[in-house]
Enzyme design. Sequence first.
Site, PDB file in Angstrom:
ATOM      1  N   SER A  55       3.575  -2.211  10.375  1.00 38.72           N
ATOM      2  CA  SER A  55       5.024  -2.298  10.595  1.00 38.72           C
ATOM      3  C   SER A  55       5.627  -3.646  10.188  1.00 38.72           C
ATOM      4  O   SER A  55       6.536  -4.150  10.847  1.00 38.72           O
ATOM      5  CB  SER A  55       5.367  -1.962  12.048  1.00 38.72           C
ATOM      6  OG  SER A  55       4.976  -0.617  12.342  1.00 38.72           O
ATOM      7  N   LYS A  60       0.135   4.243  -0.234  1.00 36.47           N
ATOM      8  CA  LYS A  60      -0.479   5.439   0.381  1.00 36.47           C
ATOM      9  C   LYS A  60      -0.236   6.663  -0.507  1.00 36.47           C
ATOM     10  O   LYS A  60      -0.264   6.536  -1.724  1.00 36.47           O
ATOM     11  CB  LYS A  60       0.047   5.614   1.818  1.00 36.47           C
ATOM     12  CG  LYS A  60      -0.137   4.323   2.637  1.00 36.47           C
ATOM     13  CD  LYS A  60       0.085   4.492   4.107  1.00 36.47           C
ATOM     14  CE  LYS A  60      -0.147   3.169   4.822  1.00 36.47           C
ATOM     15  NZ  LYS A  60      -0.054   3.265   6.272  1.00 36.47           N
ATOM     16  N   HIS A 103      -9.532   1.232   5.077  1.00 39.85           N
ATOM     17  CA  HIS A 103      -8.245   1.410   5.746  1.00 39.85           C
ATOM     18  C   HIS A 103      -8.414   2.357   6.937  1.00 39.85           C
ATOM     19  O   HIS A 103      -9.214   3.293   6.875  1.00 39.85           O
ATOM     20  CB  HIS A 103      -7.212   1.966   4.760  1.00 39.85           C
ATOM     21  CG  HIS A 103      -5.817   1.913   5.304  1.00 39.85           C
ATOM     22  ND1 HIS A 103      -5.338   2.849   6.175  1.00 39.85           N
ATOM     23  CD2 HIS A 103      -4.824   1.013   5.124  1.00 39.85           C
ATOM     24  CE1 HIS A 103      -4.090   2.538   6.508  1.00 39.85           C
ATOM     25  NE2 HIS A 103      -3.751   1.426   5.878  1.00 39.85           N
ATOM     26  N   GLU A 131      -5.328  -4.875  10.576  1.00 38.36           N
ATOM     27  CA  GLU A 131      -4.318  -3.846  10.788  1.00 38.36           C
ATOM     28  C   GLU A 131      -4.582  -3.125  12.105  1.00 38.36           C
ATOM     29  O   GLU A 131      -5.368  -2.163  12.147  1.00 38.36           O
ATOM     30  CB  GLU A 131      -4.341  -2.830   9.641  1.00 38.36           C
ATOM     31  CG  GLU A 131      -4.051  -3.416   8.277  1.00 38.36           C
ATOM     32  CD  GLU A 131      -3.490  -2.372   7.323  1.00 38.36           C
ATOM     33  OE1 GLU A 131      -2.437  -2.629   6.736  1.00 38.36           O
ATOM     34  OE2 GLU A 131      -4.086  -1.296   7.187  1.00 38.36           O
ATOM     35  N   ASN A 191       0.870  -1.177   0.000  1.00 38.22           N
ATOM     36  CA  ASN A 191       0.000   0.000   0.000  1.00 38.22           C
ATOM     37  C   ASN A 191       0.907   1.228   0.000  1.00 38.22           C
ATOM     38  O   ASN A 191       1.507   1.559   1.022  1.00 38.22           O
ATOM     39  CB  ASN A 191      -0.897  -0.032   1.237  1.00 38.22           C
ATOM     40  CG  ASN A 191      -1.728   1.232   1.378  1.00 38.22           C
ATOM     41  OD1 ASN A 191      -1.761   2.072   0.473  1.00 38.22           O
ATOM     42  ND2 ASN A 191      -2.407   1.370   2.509  1.00 38.22           N
ATOM     43  N   GLU A 207      -6.722   4.733   7.945  1.00 28.10           N
ATOM     44  CA  GLU A 207      -6.527   6.155   7.620  1.00 28.10           C
ATOM     45  C   GLU A 207      -7.792   6.744   6.993  1.00 28.10           C
ATOM     46  O   GLU A 207      -8.117   7.912   7.213  1.00 28.10           O
ATOM     47  CB  GLU A 207      -5.288   6.308   6.714  1.00 28.10           C
ATOM     48  CG  GLU A 207      -4.010   6.101   7.530  1.00 28.10           C
ATOM     49  CD  GLU A 207      -2.864   5.468   6.786  1.00 28.10           C
ATOM     50  OE1 GLU A 207      -2.860   5.453   5.536  1.00 28.10           O
ATOM     51  OE2 GLU A 207      -1.933   4.968   7.465  1.00 28.10           O
ATOM     52  N   GLY A 218       2.653   2.212  10.901  1.00 26.17           N
ATOM     53  CA  GLY A 218       3.608   3.309  10.772  1.00 26.17           C
ATOM     54  C   GLY A 218       4.335   3.653  12.049  1.00 26.17           C
ATOM     55  O   GLY A 218       4.985   4.692  12.138  1.00 26.17           O
TER      56      GLY A 218
HETATM   57  P1  13P Z   1       3.117   0.343   7.748  1.00 24.24           P
HETATM   58  O1  13P Z   1       3.607  -0.943   7.112  1.00 24.24           O
HETATM   59  O2  13P Z   1       3.867   1.552   7.267  1.00 24.24           O
HETATM   60  O3  13P Z   1       3.038   0.225   9.230  1.00 24.24           O
HETATM   61  O4  13P Z   1       1.621   0.569   7.211  1.00 24.24           O
HETATM   62  C1  13P Z   1       0.712  -0.485   7.289  1.00 24.24           C
HETATM   63  C2  13P Z   1      -0.492  -0.131   6.508  1.00 24.24           C
HETATM   64  O5  13P Z   1      -1.241   0.767   6.871  1.00 24.24           O
HETATM   65  C3  13P Z   1      -0.751  -0.880   5.269  1.00 24.24           C
HETATM   66  O6  13P Z   1      -2.013  -0.612   4.755  1.00 24.24           O
END
Ligand code: 13P
Length: 254
Positions: free
Chosen positions: A215, A13, A97, A169, A11, A99, A175
């Site tokens: 992560s 982003k 997601h 997740e 992803n 976010e 992150g």
């Molecule tokens: P990270 O791997 O940067 O922690 O992000 C995970 C994520 O949100 C994947 O959709």
Amino acid sequence: MSERTPFIVGNWKMYKTVMEAREALTLLRVAVRDVNGVDCGVAPPFPALDVCADILAGSHIALAGQNLYPEDEGAFTGEVSAPMLKAVGATHVILGHSERRHLFGEDDALIARKVKAAVDRELVPILCVGETQEQREADETVAVVTTQLSRGLAEVKGAGLPNLVVAYEPVWAIGTGLSATPGQAQHVHALIRDFLGDLLGPTNAAQIRIQYGGSVKPDNAAELFAEPDIDGALVGGASLDPDSFAAIVEAAAR
Ligand code: 13P
């Protein structure tokens, strides 16, 4: 032993211009060329989808959208529809997601409409669920995750959904560099599979791939993938670098 082929999706982003996406994906395509026994895909930002589809032509890397709006077309400034994603060559779409939920206020009812729009247009939804730190500390993980699943799938229940992908997740792991331990993740994945069995039937539940996200890095991927109900990963930060993403894909190869 599980019949499910692991599935690793990057992803991206809101990272990578069209030029940066072209460069990264060209390298990634070569890096995973000889890896067998694992499916993988990338979800670039919308402007890069077209160029990414060209680079991926003839490869086994799937192309995913990061979101969609649940109408085919219309006066919805800033939004992108399922048919638009299909037309550019996407086969999958990330929905719900954290976010989107937390930064853009998406609720389960909207996410359910998105899941239905994806299924209706033959895009495979990657439905994300997960609890916040506060919810985990209040012992609400199971309630949060099962509610997100039942509400998110409310409009497609009963339809054959063996292709559905669920991504667990935990918000506190995204992150932050603080991945769930393999044991913590497996515990929730097993609960999710049980719950999907109640919701969609045991045959579907046994086929649905449940990714872990939060992560995931080359150095913790193999131990996560060793767990029986962890069928791959949704990778954020570590997917931006083709070598580290390829190392995660290799860790999932049987
Ligand atoms: P990270 O791997 O940067 O922690 O992000 C995970 C994520 O949100 C994947 O959709």
